[in-house]
Design a protein around this motif. Sequence first.
Motif, PDB file in Angstrom:
ATOM      1  N   LEU A  33      -6.408 104.807  29.482  1.00 55.79           N
ATOM      2  CA  LEU A  33      -6.664 103.619  30.293  1.00 55.79           C
ATOM      3  C   LEU A  33      -5.620 103.436  31.397  1.00 55.79           C
ATOM      4  O   LEU A  33      -5.936 102.936  32.478  1.00 55.79           O
ATOM      5  N   LEU A  34      -4.395 103.853  31.136  1.00 54.74           N
ATOM      6  CA  LEU A  34      -3.368 103.758  32.166  1.00 54.74           C
ATOM      7  C   LEU A  34      -3.541 104.839  33.244  1.00 54.74           C
ATOM      8  O   LEU A  34      -3.138 104.648  34.389  1.00 54.74           O
ATOM      9  N   GLN A  35      -4.131 105.971  32.900  1.00 56.71           N
ATOM     10  CA  GLN A  35      -4.349 107.044  33.866  1.00 56.71           C
ATOM     11  C   GLN A  35      -5.529 106.767  34.793  1.00 56.71           C
ATOM     12  O   GLN A  35      -5.579 107.295  35.893  1.00 56.71           O
ATOM     13  N   TYR A  36      -6.480 105.983  34.363  1.00 59.31           N
ATOM     14  CA  TYR A  36      -7.685 105.726  35.167  1.00 59.31           C
ATOM     15  C   TYR A  36      -7.365 105.210  36.564  1.00 59.31           C
ATOM     16  O   TYR A  36      -7.851 105.764  37.547  1.00 59.31           O
ATOM     17  N   PRO A  37      -6.536 104.166  36.710  1.00 58.88           N
ATOM     18  CA  PRO A  37      -6.251 103.691  38.073  1.00 58.88           C
ATOM     19  C   PRO A  37      -5.513 104.730  38.918  1.00 58.88           C
ATOM     20  O   PRO A  37      -5.696 104.787  40.135  1.00 58.88           O
ATOM     21  N   LEU A  38      -4.717 105.568  38.272  1.00 57.71           N
ATOM     22  CA  LEU A  38      -3.987 106.585  39.018  1.00 57.71           C
ATOM     23  C   LEU A  38      -4.931 107.595  39.650  1.00 57.71           C
ATOM     24  O   LEU A  38      -4.726 108.025  40.778  1.00 57.71           O
ATOM     25  N   TRP A  39      -5.970 107.969  38.962  1.00 59.35           N
ATOM     26  CA  TRP A  39      -6.881 108.995  39.461  1.00 59.35           C
ATOM     27  C   TRP A  39      -8.089 108.418  40.178  1.00 59.35           C
ATOM     28  O   TRP A  39      -8.504 108.918  41.222  1.00 59.35           O
ATOM     29  N   LEU A  40      -8.707 107.391  39.627  1.00 60.78           N
ATOM     30  CA  LEU A  40      -9.981 106.914  40.145  1.00 60.78           C
ATOM     31  C   LEU A  40      -9.952 105.485  40.682  1.00 60.78           C
ATOM     32  O   LEU A  40     -10.962 104.988  41.151  1.00 60.78           O
ATOM     33  N   GLY A  41      -8.834 104.831  40.632  1.00 58.38           N
ATOM     34  CA  GLY A  41      -8.760 103.434  41.040  1.00 58.38           C
ATOM     35  C   GLY A  41      -8.744 103.247  42.542  1.00 58.38           C
ATOM     36  O   GLY A  41      -8.909 104.186  43.328  1.00 58.38           O
ATOM     37  N   GLU A  42      -8.529 102.005  42.960  1.00 61.38           N
ATOM     38  CA  GLU A  42      -8.547 101.614  44.374  1.00 61.38           C
ATOM     39  C   GLU A  42      -7.565 102.432  45.210  1.00 61.38           C
ATOM     40  O   GLU A  42      -7.899 102.938  46.259  1.00 61.38           O
ATOM     41  N   GLY A  43      -6.336 102.552  44.767  1.00 59.81           N
ATOM     42  CA  GLY A  43      -5.334 103.319  45.499  1.00 59.81           C
ATOM     43  C   GLY A  43      -5.018 104.614  44.796  1.00 59.81           C
ATOM     44  O   GLY A  43      -3.893 105.108  44.864  1.00 59.81           O
ATOM     45  N   GLY A  44      -6.003 105.172  44.107  1.00 60.04           N
ATOM     46  CA  GLY A  44      -5.801 106.370  43.308  1.00 60.04           C
ATOM     47  C   GLY A  44      -5.596 107.627  44.128  1.00 60.04           C
ATOM     48  O   GLY A  44      -5.788 107.667  45.346  1.00 60.04           O
ATOM     49  N   TRP A  45      -5.210 108.676  43.430  1.00 59.56           N
ATOM     50  CA  TRP A  45      -4.885 109.954  44.054  1.00 59.56           C
ATOM     51  C   TRP A  45      -6.062 110.532  44.823  1.00 59.56           C
ATOM     52  O   TRP A  45      -5.883 111.035  45.926  1.00 59.56           O
ATOM     53  N   LEU A  46      -7.251 110.440  44.289  1.00 54.94           N
ATOM     54  CA  LEU A  46      -8.419 111.009  44.961  1.00 54.94           C
ATOM     55  C   LEU A  46      -8.718 110.277  46.272  1.00 54.94           C
ATOM     56  O   LEU A  46      -9.046 110.904  47.282  1.00 54.94           O
ATOM     57  N   ARG A  47      -8.598 108.981  46.272  1.00 56.11           N
ATOM     58  CA  ARG A  47      -8.857 108.223  47.509  1.00 56.11           C
ATOM     59  C   ARG A  47      -7.777 108.455  48.553  1.00 56.11           C
ATOM     60  O   ARG A  47      -8.043 108.489  49.750  1.00 56.11           O
TER      61      ARG A  47
END
Length: 119
Positions: A33-47
Amino acid sequence: MRSASAADFNATRFIARLRSRGLTWVLAIAVVLLQYPLWLGEGGWLRVREGAQKIDIQLALNQRLEVRNASLLAEINDLKQGRDAIEERARNDLGMVAPDEWFVRVVPAQSVQSGKTNE
């Protein structure tokens, strides 16, 4: 038959094992759950990566447009400063000829044989 203390010991061991495994699962779920914003969240790595690609594309476009604008500005300055640039433009684009000149058009032999013209 087992004694009460042995049954108690096995139950205690079972509960301790269940607690440790439960704690492991809870911690694993918390990490996910803590990794989700890092990868897929608003300011995540992919964006952020997608935004960087868009910026690179826009910078390349801006550079091409700056070169085009510089050449247009140079052409405008030439047209403002002298008559030579205006004459050259009229000759090339409009096919104009000065009163004391002759216009001779040379057509390649290949286009005459095939019936094609360069126009």
